[in-house]
Design an enzyme around this catalytic site. Structure first.
Site: not given
Ligand code: DX5
Ligand code: ZN
Length: 219
Positions: A7, A32, A34, A36, A65, A67, A136, A174
């Site tokens: 990630s 990956h 993320d 947000m 991903h 969010m 998750m 994740d």
């Molecule tokens: C959390 C993200 C994850 C996260 C994973 O909201 O979707 O992808 O960053 O990071 P670790 O492995 O550090 O929990």
């Molecule tokens: Zn993620």
């Protein structure tokens, strides 16, 4: 074979490409990313311009991903920017079936994600449409949180549901994944491990990838 998806959230944002190249050389399968929006989760990260720019420099599978609230508004832009997989949260979609169909129509692989509190039944009606189910194992929003072991039975349940309807989708896990918890995740049915802190947050990315692979006996 178990896939690894480091990630980007835990990478060095001032040297994204260097970190990505290290992960790529270490043989990871996905990157990956993320995304947000400060609304669905209390944090803000990157959007299509960053993905578009990285796309010109990396051949890794971009596993995006989302969010974000009402992801339908942005699906096309993320795919045009270079996302290979687009995963949306069931909790953020008013018309989940439509959103997933839209992702597939636009040529990307489609994933659906569930927060720790969301029951597997929430995605039952879309399993035939998805390439990936993201479970998750932390409340989304931040990297480096602690794995919630109480979610393990849900991974197993989703595996059974996929088998029952004959769907060969990946089960991506994740949040808080590291070599100590990875064997339990794989035993429960997980097939793709997302890891931020345990890979990009480690002092040596190549060694961290190797440690995670070894922990699940696929190194
Ligand atoms: C959390 C993200 C994850 C996260 C994973 O909201 O979707 O992808 O960053 O990071 P670790 O492995 O550090 O929990
Ligand atoms: Zn993620």
């Amino acid at each position: 074979m178990i896939k690894l998806a480091p990630s980007l959230l835990s990478a060095d944002f001032a040297a994204l490409l260097t970190d990505i190249e290290k992960a790529e050389r270490a043989g990871v399968e996905y990157l990956h990313i993320d995304v947000m929006d400060g609304c669905f989760v209390p944090n803000i990260t990157v959007g299509p311009p960053v993905i578009e720019s990285l796309r010109t420099r990396s051949c890794l599978c971009f596993d995006v991903h989302l969010m974000i609230e009402e992801p339908d508004r942005y699906v096309e832009r993320f795919i045009a920017a270079g996302a290979d997989i687009v995963t949306v949260h069931v909790e953020a979609c008013r018309h989940l079936h439509r959103t997933l169909s839209h992702i597939k129509e636009k040529g990307a692989l489609a994933g659906v994600a569930l927060n720790p509190a969301t029951p597997p039944a929430a995605v039952e009606h879309v399993l035939h449409l998805v390439d990936l189910v993201l479970v998750m194992t932390v409340n989304p929003g931040f990297g480096g949180q602690e794995f919630i072991p109480a979610v393990l039975p849900k991974i197993r349940r989703i595996k059974n549901m996929l088998m029952e309807c004959g769907v060969d989708a990946e089960i991506q896990v994740d949040g808080g994944v590291n070599p100590a918890v990875a064997p339990d995740i794989i035993a429960a049915g997980g097939t793709v491990l997302v890891a931020g802190k345990a890979i990009f947050g480690a002092p040596d990315i190549a060694r961290a990838v190797e440690a995670l692979r070894k922990s699940v006996g696929s190194g």
